[in-house]
Design an enzyme around this catalytic site. Structure first.
Site, PDB file in Angstrom:
ATOM      1  N   PRO A  27       0.834  -1.212   0.000  1.00  0.00           N
ATOM      2  CG  PRO A  27       0.030  -1.020   2.176  1.00  0.00           C
ATOM      3  CD  PRO A  27       0.727  -1.962   1.246  1.00  0.00           C
ATOM      4  CB  ALA A  61      -3.441   3.992   4.413  1.00  0.00           C
ATOM      5  CD  GLN A 105      -2.462  -0.216   4.796  1.00  0.00           C
ATOM      6  OE1 GLN A 105      -2.233   0.899   4.337  1.00  0.00           O
ATOM      7  NE2 GLN A 105      -1.539  -0.926   5.429  1.00  0.00           N
ATOM      8  CE1 TYR A 187      -0.561   7.226   9.984  1.00  0.00           C
ATOM      9  CE2 TYR A 187       0.440   5.242   9.069  1.00  0.00           C
ATOM     10  CZ  TYR A 187       0.338   6.624   9.122  1.00  0.00           C
ATOM     11  OH  TYR A 187       1.139   7.417   8.336  1.00  0.00           O
ATOM     12  CG  LEU A 304      15.220  -0.917   2.151  1.00  0.00           C
ATOM     13  CD1 LEU A 304      16.364  -0.569   3.089  1.00  0.00           C
ATOM     14  CD2 LEU A 304      15.276  -0.050   0.897  1.00  0.00           C
ATOM     15  NE  ARG A 327      11.166   2.654   0.053  1.00  0.00           N
ATOM     16  CZ  ARG A 327      11.964   2.635   1.104  1.00  0.00           C
ATOM     17  NH1 ARG A 327      12.524   3.755   1.522  1.00  0.00           N
ATOM     18  NH2 ARG A 327      12.214   1.515   1.754  1.00  0.00           N
TER      19      ARG A 327
HETATM   20  C1  LIG Z   1       4.839   6.824  -1.158  1.00  0.00           C
HETATM   21  C2  LIG Z   1       4.653   5.814  -0.064  1.00  0.00           C
HETATM   22  C3  LIG Z   1       3.414   5.680   0.533  1.00  0.00           C
HETATM   23  C4  LIG Z   1       3.209   4.710   1.514  1.00  0.00           C
HETATM   24  N1  LIG Z   1       1.953   4.525   2.020  1.00  0.00           N
HETATM   25  C5  LIG Z   1       1.697   3.485   2.836  1.00  0.00           C
HETATM   26  C6  LIG Z   1       0.376   3.142   3.188  1.00  0.00           C
HETATM   27  O1  LIG Z   1      -0.601   3.715   2.703  1.00  0.00           O
HETATM   28  N2  LIG Z   1       0.201   2.126   4.061  1.00  0.00           N
HETATM   29  C7  LIG Z   1       1.250   1.423   4.578  1.00  0.00           C
HETATM   30  O2  LIG Z   1       1.044   0.500   5.365  1.00  0.00           O
HETATM   31  N3  LIG Z   1       2.522   1.690   4.212  1.00  0.00           N
HETATM   32  C8  LIG Z   1       2.768   2.682   3.334  1.00  0.00           C
HETATM   33  N4  LIG Z   1       4.037   2.895   2.888  1.00  0.00           N
HETATM   34  C9  LIG Z   1       5.105   1.966   3.269  1.00  0.00           C
HETATM   35  C10 LIG Z   1       5.253   0.882   2.178  1.00  0.00           C
HETATM   36  O3  LIG Z   1       4.069   0.118   2.027  1.00  0.00           O
HETATM   37  C11 LIG Z   1       6.430  -0.079   2.470  1.00  0.00           C
HETATM   38  O4  LIG Z   1       6.162  -0.768   3.667  1.00  0.00           O
HETATM   39  C12 LIG Z   1       7.754   0.644   2.615  1.00  0.00           C
HETATM   40  O5  LIG Z   1       7.929   1.615   1.599  1.00  0.00           O
HETATM   41  C13 LIG Z   1       8.912  -0.357   2.566  1.00  0.00           C
HETATM   42  O6  LIG Z   1       8.891  -1.095   1.364  1.00  0.00           O
HETATM   43  P1  LIG Z   1       9.882  -0.741   0.116  1.00  0.00           P
HETATM   44  O7  LIG Z   1      11.294  -0.798   0.672  1.00  0.00           O
HETATM   45  O8  LIG Z   1       9.611  -1.824  -0.899  1.00  0.00           O
HETATM   46  O9  LIG Z   1       9.535   0.623  -0.356  1.00  0.00           O
HETATM   47  C14 LIG Z   1       4.272   3.886   1.940  1.00  0.00           C
HETATM   48  C15 LIG Z   1       5.539   4.060   1.358  1.00  0.00           C
HETATM   49  C16 LIG Z   1       5.728   4.986   0.366  1.00  0.00           C
HETATM   50  C17 LIG Z   1       7.082   5.108  -0.268  1.00  0.00           C
END
Ligand SMILES: Cc1cc2nc3c(=O)[nH]c(=O)nc-3n(C[C@H](O)[C@H](O)[C@H](O)COP(=O)(O)O)c2cc1C
Length: 373
Positions: A27, A61, A105, A187, A304, A327
């Site tokens: 999400p 979310a 979510q 949250y 990551l 990301r």
């Molecule tokens: C732009 C952005 C928005 C995010 N929004 C949410 C969200 O709505 N709900 C949530 O649980 N995590 C959110 N996250 C966290 C990501 O879901 C993820 O857990 C985090 O970026 C680590 O994963 P990655 O290394 O693949 O980016 C967000 C992250 C980014 C970069």
């Protein structure tokens, strides 16, 4: 044989949800809704993600009440208007992409509500700035300099639980396939779980059993009304001495399993500015492994994970069942195509894009699947 590109079925009491592969789009808030309603940005964004070749799209979310939004620009699903726009926008996006199941979510931001978007500083907004009074388990602010949230009464908690239920029913009506409850990243549901944010002296604070009570009540109520898989995203640890730890979240996961939870999505952190996170490739995977071993539920690892081989190794090691990517998918929206080519998997692609492959590759891949070897 690639595990990342082998199918997986998310269980649910009323029939499983088949996924074409183990890549989950995590999400990601877009802070681009107007009065909670999805718009053109969401149409473009979801269409892109639905064309990514992943196995499951998780929508950002989505607030179950207006006061539960992180920012005034967050997506919502709290009335007929937000239900109609979200459903309509998602349906249009789905018409522009190969089939992919969609999870939403559902969230309440609690004391982190009424904030500015990250690119506007992320600070709490006063009512004069377009914000509102946030609520939480206790009147404890996230940051010491912030105004405290209002501690929720048990009547108000029951109203929030009912709002989660109503949003789940709306999600079902608009064809959402799965629900993830947001109990991570500081949250509201995480705030109840963590002793750093929850210092209540009633049946919802103090012992772990009491701190888990409200998130478990919300889960049980949502599970009752939704037909597809219902899972929970949690922060396995707070990365703060005296905060939530993995033994406690493992127990929470076991309790969720007993209530019919279908999957756990293991993230960390977000409840305290004192957190000291040890960052690195796959830094949250050990927590996914521990939670998975403790509760035996289908488990998603995230954080990551950026390389195809890295994702494959996590699955091969049995540390997780699904891999969530956030990301990288913004930066490289066809990451799953490249991963499929690297690992010998297959993904579905829209016909308009079939010619993206070099001529000789097309004859190997045919025009239906990208990445077939
Ligand atoms: C732009 C952005 C928005 C995010 N929004 C949410 C969200 O709505 N709900 C949530 O649980 N995590 C959110 N996250 C966290 C990501 O879901 C993820 O857990 C985090 O970026 C680590 O994963 P990655 O290394 O693949 O980016 C967000 C992250 C980014 C970069």
């Amino acid at each position: 044989m690639s595990l990342l590109f082998s199918p997986y079925t998310l269980p649910s009491p009323r029939g499983g949800l088949p996924l074409a592969n183990r890549i989950v789009i995590a999400p990601m808030c877009q802070y681009s809704a107007v009065n909670g309603e999805a718009g053109d940005w969401h149409l473009a964004h979801w269409t892109s993600l639905l064309n990514s070749g992943a196995g499951l799209l998780t929508l950002e979310a989505t607030a179950v009440t207006p006061e539960g939004r992180i920012t005034p620009d967050c997506l919502g699903l709290w009335d007929e208007r937000t239900e109609h726009t979200l459903g309509n926008t998602l349906q249009r996006a789905r018409q522009l992409a190969p089939p992919m199941p969609v999870c939403i979510q559902l969230s309440h931001a609690g004391r982190k509500a009424s904030s500015a978007a990250p690119w506007q500083g992320g600070q709490l907004l006063t009512p004069a700035q377009g914000g509102w009074q946030p609520v939480g388990p206790s009147a404890l602010p996230q940051l010491p300099a912030e105004a405290p949230p209002t501690a929720l009464t048990q009547t108000e908690m029951a109203e929030i639980r009912d709002a989660f239920v109503a949003a789940a029913q709306r999600a079902q009506r608009i064809g959402i396939d799965a629900i993830e409850l947001h109990a991570a990243h500081g949250y509201l549901l995480h705030q109840f779980l963590s002793p750093l944010a929850n210092q209540r002296d009633d049946a919802y604070g103090g012992s772990l059993a009491n701190r888990m009570r409200f998130p478990l009540e919300v889960f049980a109520a949502v599970r009752q009304v939704f037909d597809g898989p219902v899972g929970v995203r949690l922060s396995a640890i707070d990365w703060v001495e005296g905060g939530l730890d993995v033994a406690q979240t493992a127990e929470f996961s076991r309790q969720l399993k007993a209530l019919g939870c279908d999957f756990i999505h293991v993230s960390t952190a977000g409840v305290s500015p004192l957190q000291k996170i040890t960052l690195g490739p796959g830094y949250q995977v050990p927590f996914a492994r521990e939670i998975r071993q403790a509760c035996g539920l289908p488990t998603t690892a995230v954080g990551l994970i950026t390389q195809a081989n890295q994702a494959e190794d996590i699955l091969q090691a049995g540390d997780a069942d699904l891999i969530a990517i956030a990301r990288v998918l913004l930066y490289k929206p066809r990451w799953p195509w490249e991963a499929a080519a690297e690992l010998g998997g297959q993904v579905q692609a829209s016909a308009q894009y079939w010619r993206c492959l070099p001529r000789e590759a097309q004859s190997i891949f045919g025009n239906v699947k990208i990445g077939q070897r």
